[in-house]
Design an enzyme around this catalytic site. Structure first.
Site, PDB file in Angstrom:
ATOM      1  CE1 TYR A  25      -3.539  -2.613   0.641  1.00 63.02           C
ATOM      2  CE2 TYR A  25      -4.641  -0.575   1.237  1.00 63.02           C
ATOM      3  CZ  TYR A  25      -4.700  -1.903   0.885  1.00 63.02           C
ATOM      4  OH  TYR A  25      -5.914  -2.516   0.790  1.00 63.02           O
ATOM      5  CG  ASP A  69      -8.146  -4.640   1.675  1.00 59.64           C
ATOM      6  OD1 ASP A  69      -9.088  -4.180   2.343  1.00 59.64           O
ATOM      7  OD2 ASP A  69      -8.065  -4.545   0.431  1.00 59.64           O
ATOM      8  CG  ASP A  86      -2.148 -20.040  -1.816  1.00 57.33           C
ATOM      9  OD1 ASP A  86      -1.637 -20.036  -0.668  1.00 57.33           O
ATOM     10  OD2 ASP A  86      -1.611 -20.623  -2.781  1.00 57.33           O
ATOM     11  CG  ASP A 119     -13.741  -6.887   2.056  1.00 58.99           C
ATOM     12  OD1 ASP A 119     -13.511  -6.232   3.095  1.00 58.99           O
ATOM     13  OD2 ASP A 119     -14.169  -6.383   1.005  1.00 58.99           O
ATOM     14  CE  LYS A 158       1.771 -17.695  -2.918  1.00 56.69           C
ATOM     15  NZ  LYS A 158       0.884 -18.883  -3.046  1.00 56.69           N
TER      16      LYS A 158
HETATM   17  C1  IPM Z   1     -10.366  -1.134   4.058  1.00 53.70           C
HETATM   18  C2  IPM Z   1     -10.607  -0.505   2.713  1.00 53.70           C
HETATM   19  C3  IPM Z   1      -9.450   0.418   2.384  1.00 53.70           C
HETATM   20  C4  IPM Z   1      -8.190  -0.431   2.308  1.00 53.70           C
HETATM   21  C5  IPM Z   1      -9.626   1.245   1.104  1.00 53.70           C
HETATM   22  C6  IPM Z   1     -10.883   2.075   1.137  1.00 53.70           C
HETATM   23  C7  IPM Z   1      -8.433   2.113   0.809  1.00 53.70           C
HETATM   24  O1  IPM Z   1     -10.801  -1.476   1.759  1.00 53.70           O
HETATM   25  O2  IPM Z   1     -10.239  -0.377   5.048  1.00 53.70           O
HETATM   26  O3  IPM Z   1     -10.335  -2.357   4.135  1.00 53.70           O
HETATM   27  O4  IPM Z   1      -7.908  -1.023   1.274  1.00 53.70           O
HETATM   28  O5  IPM Z   1      -7.479  -0.483   3.315  1.00 53.70           O
HETATM   29 MG    MG Z   2     -10.920  -3.466   2.513  1.00 53.36          MG
END
Ligand code: IPM
Ligand code: MG
Length: 372
Positions: A142, A245, A221, A249, A189
């Site tokens: 990042y 990240d 993975d 999710d 990884k």
């Molecule tokens: C998160 C989001 C952010 C990230 C984005 C909005 C930059 O997806 O907080 O998980 O990738 O960190």
């Molecule tokens: Mg995110």
């Protein structure tokens, strides 16, 4: 306790969900005799529109002068669909994380019994899942050097980590595991990436200070697969920025909705609390956005200041809302009229009347009153 809280509602559904979290915190302040002061500031697309800057200096200054930050969401489709855009809302969030040194992003994932049927995953697979993800937040790909060749045909992003960056979050993850099921899984990884091999080495060394905690390693993975095959095997997951990240999710599917997942981003000096979901622009202003992730982020804020009785009350109120189906349509297939604000009102009422269990289901779902 007196707390000054910076509120950065941001874009899309950010303002509407953050308002519900503020309501819950105000109710807590009254119930427990605290003083919470809130000051708002722009961030994200809305800040670009107004100040041509996704993180205006005045917003950053406010964050640095307060005790904690409550963050909504950022992002706008007009930037997502334009790869040439020079200024992007997300830059505001990334700069905020970096400037405030918020190196650890803590994301708890839980399968609530009352919501177990809402997840597309099988009940017996997710029941009793209770994971806490420690995602490194200010390093890695990042923030590494970004390059685009002059002809625009070649690009790269550098993933770099130092021992120091790995050690400081590893210690937090192990300490958390000591109060949980005493297991840390490092997701990396290491079969391919040099940076992952450094993570393995350093985390292995840190582990020696925590003899009561078991350390496991998993390639990302495989971890992605294990997360939906057998999530119960995890306790604390420790990982670098981008893997965290993605994995978080994915993990949100276990809870039934991404609209339930809260997070805390902490550093040495500052702390910020935000739902993990995005700005969900399609839902903006429709009253369908789930405010629970934001409200649970407020509970994490209270935990941060060791106001545990207070945070517990917020969590109890949330559980009551889930149990009685006082929830938004993402997790409510029964009653479609329950809006973002109604969920917030209900949670506020439960906080105001913690001992009142005389709830009237019919009235709630007729939209009349919440508590009689
Ligand atoms: C998160 C989001 C952010 C990230 C984005 C909005 C930059 O997806 O907080 O998980 O990738 O960190
Ligand atoms: Mg995110």
């Amino acid at each position: 306790m007196k707390l000054n809280i910076a509120v950065l509602p941001g874009d899309g559904i950010g303002p509407e969900v953050t308002n519900q979290a503020i309501k819950a915190l105000k109710a807590i302040a009254i119930e427990f005799d605290h003083t919470f002061n809130f000051k708002q500031a722009p961030v994200g697309a809305i800040a670009i529109d107004k100040h041509n800057n996704p993180l205006p200096d005045s917003t950053l200054d406010l964050c640095k002068s307060t005790d904690a930050i409550l963050f909504g969401a950022i992002g706008d489709p007009k930037y997502d669909n334009d790869p040439t855009a020079k200024v992007r809302p997300e830059q505001g969030l990334l700069k905020l994380r970096k400037e405030l040194g918020l190196f650890a992003n803590i994301r708890p994932v839980k399968a609530y019994d009352t919501l177990i049927s809402k997840s597309p995953l099988k009940k017996n697979v997710i029941k009793d899942t209770d994971i806490c993800i420690y995602r490194e937040l200010t390093g890695g790909i990042y923030f590494g050097e970004k390059k685009l060749s002059d002809d625009g045909d070649t690009a790269s992003d550098l993933c770099e980590y130092s021992r120091y960056e790995i050690e400081r979050i590893a210690h937090l993850a192990f300490k958390s595991a000591q109060n949980r099921k005493k297991k840390v899984t490092l997701v990396d990884k290491a079969n391919v990436l040099e940076s992952s091999r450094l993570w393995r080495k350093v985390v292995g060394e840190v582990a020696k200070d925590y003899a009561d905690v078991t350390l496991d390693f998993l390639f990302v993975d495989n971890a992605a697969m294990q997360m939906i095959l057998n999530p119960k095997q995890f306790d604390v997951i420790l990982t670098e920025n981008m893997f965290g990240d993605i994995i978080s999710d994915e993990a949100s599917v276990i809870g039934g909705s991404i609209g339930l997942l809260a997070s805390a981003s902490v550093g040495e000096k500052y702390a910020m609390f935000e739902p993990i979901h995005g700005s969900y622009p399609q839902a903006k202003g429709k009253g369908i956005a789930n405010p629970i992730a934001s409200i649970l982020s407020a509970a994490m804020l209270l935990d941060h200041f060791e106001l545990f009785e207070e945070s517990e009350l917020i969590r109890k109120a949330v559980e009551k809302a889930l149990k009685l189906h006082v929830t938004t349509p993402d997790i409510n297939t029964k009653y479609h009229h329950v809006t973002t604000t109604k969920v917030g009102d209900f949670i506020e009422d439960v906080i105001n009347n913690p001992n009142d269990s005389n709830l009237n289901f019919t009235n709630i779902h007729l939209g009349q009153s919440t508590i009689i």
